[in-house]
Design an enzyme around this catalytic site. Structure first.
Site, PDB file in Angstrom:
ATOM      1  N   ASP A 233       0.859  -1.180   0.000  1.00 23.91           N
ATOM      2  CA  ASP A 233       0.000   0.000   0.000  1.00 23.91           C
ATOM      3  C   ASP A 233       0.894   1.228   0.000  1.00 23.91           C
ATOM      4  OD1 ASP A 233       1.096   0.206   2.528  1.00 23.91           O
ATOM      5  OD2 ASP A 233      -0.802   0.160   3.608  1.00 23.91           O
ATOM      6  N   ASP A 235       1.473   4.725   2.290  1.00 24.57           N
ATOM      7  CA  ASP A 235       1.085   5.351   3.559  1.00 24.57           C
ATOM      8  C   ASP A 235       1.535   6.811   3.592  1.00 24.57           C
ATOM      9  OD1 ASP A 235       0.424   2.674   4.945  1.00 24.57           O
ATOM     10  OD2 ASP A 235       2.504   2.376   4.336  1.00 24.57           O
ATOM     11  N   ASP A 323      -3.275   4.691   2.718  1.00 24.56           N
ATOM     12  CA  ASP A 323      -3.643   5.088   4.085  1.00 24.56           C
ATOM     13  C   ASP A 323      -3.228   6.527   4.316  1.00 24.56           C
ATOM     14  OD1 ASP A 323      -4.550   2.536   4.669  1.00 24.56           O
ATOM     15  OD2 ASP A 323      -2.711   1.913   5.682  1.00 24.56           O
TER      16      ASP A 323
HETATM   17  N1  DCT Z   1       1.501   1.017  11.573  1.00 23.99           N
HETATM   18  C1  DCT Z   1       1.046   1.574  12.753  1.00 23.99           C
HETATM   19  N2  DCT Z   1      -0.248   1.376  13.122  1.00 23.99           N
HETATM   20  C2  DCT Z   1      -1.080   0.654  12.320  1.00 23.99           C
HETATM   21  C3  DCT Z   1      -0.628   0.111  11.118  1.00 23.99           C
HETATM   22  C4  DCT Z   1       0.685   0.315  10.768  1.00 23.99           C
HETATM   23  O1  DCT Z   1       1.791   2.218  13.471  1.00 23.99           O
HETATM   24  N3  DCT Z   1      -2.320   0.458  12.705  1.00 23.99           N
HETATM   25  C5  DCT Z   1       2.887   1.222  11.203  1.00 23.99           C
HETATM   26  C6  DCT Z   1       3.694  -0.030  11.084  1.00 23.99           C
HETATM   27  C7  DCT Z   1       4.467   0.097   9.816  1.00 23.99           C
HETATM   28  C8  DCT Z   1       3.873   1.291   9.097  1.00 23.99           C
HETATM   29  O2  DCT Z   1       2.875   1.821   9.937  1.00 23.99           O
HETATM   30  C9  DCT Z   1       3.312   0.986   7.767  1.00 23.99           C
HETATM   31  O3  DCT Z   1       2.448  -0.136   7.805  1.00 23.99           O
HETATM   32  P1  DCT Z   1       2.333  -1.106   6.573  1.00 23.99           P
HETATM   33  O4  DCT Z   1       1.890  -0.375   5.372  1.00 23.99           O
HETATM   34  O5  DCT Z   1       1.496  -2.259   6.985  1.00 23.99           O
HETATM   35  O6  DCT Z   1       3.819  -1.638   6.427  1.00 23.99           O
HETATM   36  P2  DCT Z   1       4.953  -1.266   5.401  1.00 23.99           P
HETATM   37  O7  DCT Z   1       6.194  -1.340   6.179  1.00 23.99           O
HETATM   38  O8  DCT Z   1       4.643  -0.003   4.696  1.00 23.99           O
HETATM   39  O9  DCT Z   1       4.909  -2.499   4.426  1.00 23.99           O
HETATM   40  P3  DCT Z   1       4.308  -2.597   2.938  1.00 23.99           P
HETATM   41  O10 DCT Z   1       5.457  -2.298   2.073  1.00 23.99           O
HETATM   42  O11 DCT Z   1       3.850  -4.006   2.814  1.00 23.99           O
HETATM   43  O12 DCT Z   1       3.192  -1.614   2.804  1.00 23.99           O
HETATM   44 MG    MG Z   2       2.829   0.325   3.641  1.00 20.34          MG
END
Ligand code: DCT
Ligand code: MG
Length: 399
Positions: A233, A235, A323
């Protein structure tokens, strides 16, 4: 040195405190134990882990074991495998012998056995057994749907369901709005997002946010901030330079994306942040900031080098998970550190704070239990300084 010149076997006390009996073993020990392996911290926040993983063979296997433990609700084992994988990810070179793992933290006997098996046979039989297991396969498939967690997946499995078709044809199953979107856009959102696609989304979000509020602050977080080439995703963190002015901004952004006709799905969560309820001890919980989980339409011509496509897909767009999180500006640094991840890195920052510093750290604040006060955190660097840690760059946080 006397006996060495004479070429006789000797007993040497190495710096690794291993009794070495002869030259051959001595040579082997020295060659297979890179100096950099010395003093690896048990805390991911004291290691530097880039996206370059020299031990993927081992870490992939350990992650299957971690995931399987998670499905079996064995949290302790799950965490143990995740920690072991994280240590191996931080190593500057590939492990080529079991001796090379001597002195590394977090490697339990199960992990050692896995490493040994892979070194010897190139594969791990326990991992292959799990991958062939019907329950593991079903839970893995179900949890790959946006909005489906391990609990729902387990419920469906217990009903005897094994495929998406069976789930979608089961009249007794009521999918929620998120899961319906998860199935509807499954082909697109189960595919990885490239850096170029993330960059294109950044432009779209930036333009929208700044059209509404030109001085708003926007940061790309998550894996892409850590320099990853691919993610699941995209973020973002959004805030305003003055406290309070962020109120209403996110709903405005959502409206604007809707007007542009690119919003395929939106779940908005209002803020539940309450500074008087801090510090919180519930660390694994979701933070309290206002946020939204979106599925956004991204067009071919918006991406440098074009979209990643599924074979046979002739559409001019694909769906992507986004997100957006909106912390008040005085919480920006803790939120940025938390949302930059990796999960393992942040998990260990919290554990380090608690165990080594008697401090509580989460996405909202840093609290010193000894001084009974919150510590001021304007930047990520401030947080590392308060914790007495060397600064770790985002691209070194891929633990
Ligand atoms: N996070 C957080 N609270 C949440 C969800 C996530 O603090 N409810 C943090 C943990 C890592 C970061 O945010 C991003 O989450 P992801 O998108 O799930 O992980 P990513 O490291 O970006 O992995 P991906 O490359 O798969 O998106
Ligand atoms: Mg991510």
């Amino acid at each position: 040195t006397e006996s060495m010149r004479e070429g006789r076997p000797v007993t040497v006390e190495s710096r690794h405190h291993i009794q070495v009996r002869d030259f051959e073993t001595l040579a082997e020990t020295v060659c297979s134990t890179p100096a950099a392996v010395d003093n690896v911290s048990q805390y991911a926040c004291q290691r530097r882990t880039t996206t370059e993983n020299h031990n993927k063979m081992f870490t992939d296997a350990l992650e299957v074991l971690a995931e399987s433990s998670e499905f079996n609700e064995n949290e302790g084992r799950c965490l143990a495998f995740r920690r072991a994988a994280s240590v191996l990810k931080s190593l500057p070179s590939a492990v080529r012998s079991l001796g090379a793992t001597q002195g590394l933290p977090c490697l339990g006997e199960h992990t050692e056995a896995v490493i040994e098996e892979i070194l010897q046979f190139g594969r791990c039989f326990k991992v292959e057994e799990i991958q062939c297991d019907e329950r593991y396969q079903a839970l893995k498939l179900f949890t790959s749907v946006f909005g489906v967690g391990p609990k729902t997946a387990e419920k469906w499995y217990r009903r005897g369901l094994r495929s998406f078709k069976e789930i979608l044809n089961e009249p007794a199953i009521q999918l929620n709005k998120m899961q319906r979107a998860g199935f509807l856009y499954y082909r697109d959102i189960s595919k990885t997002v490239s850096k170029a696609e993330a960059q294109a989304l950044r432009c779209i979000i930036e333009e929208t946010v700044h059209w509404i509020m030109p001085d708003a602050i926007l940061a790309l977080t998550g894996g892409f901030r850590r320099g990853k080439e691919y993610g699941h995703d995209v973020d973002f963190l959004v805030t305003t330079p003055e406290l309070g002015r962020e109120e209403g901004l996110l709903l405005h952004v959502i409206d604007r994306l809707q007007d542009q006709g690119i919003l395929l799905y939106c779940e908005h969560q209002g803020t539940t942040f309450d500074a008087t309820k801090l510090p919180s001890c519930n660390f694994e919980a979701m933070d309290h900031f206002e946020k939204c989980f979106l599925i956004v339409r991204l067009y071919e011509d918006q991406v440098e080098g074009g979209l990643q496509r599924n074979p046979g897909d002739s559409r001019a767009w694909r769906a992507i998970r986004v997100d957006l999180v909106v912390p008040p500006v005085d919480r920006y640094a803790t939120a940025l550190l938390g949302w930059t991840g990796s999960r393992q890195f942040v998990r260990d920052l919290r554990r380090f704070a608690r165990k080594e510093r008697r401090m509580l750290f989460d996405n909202h604040a840093l609290y010193d239990k000894t001084k009974k006060m919150f510590l001021s955190t304007t930047t990520e660097e401030d947080i590392f300084v308060h914790l007495g840690l060397e600064y770790v760059e985002p691209w070194q946080r891929n633990a």
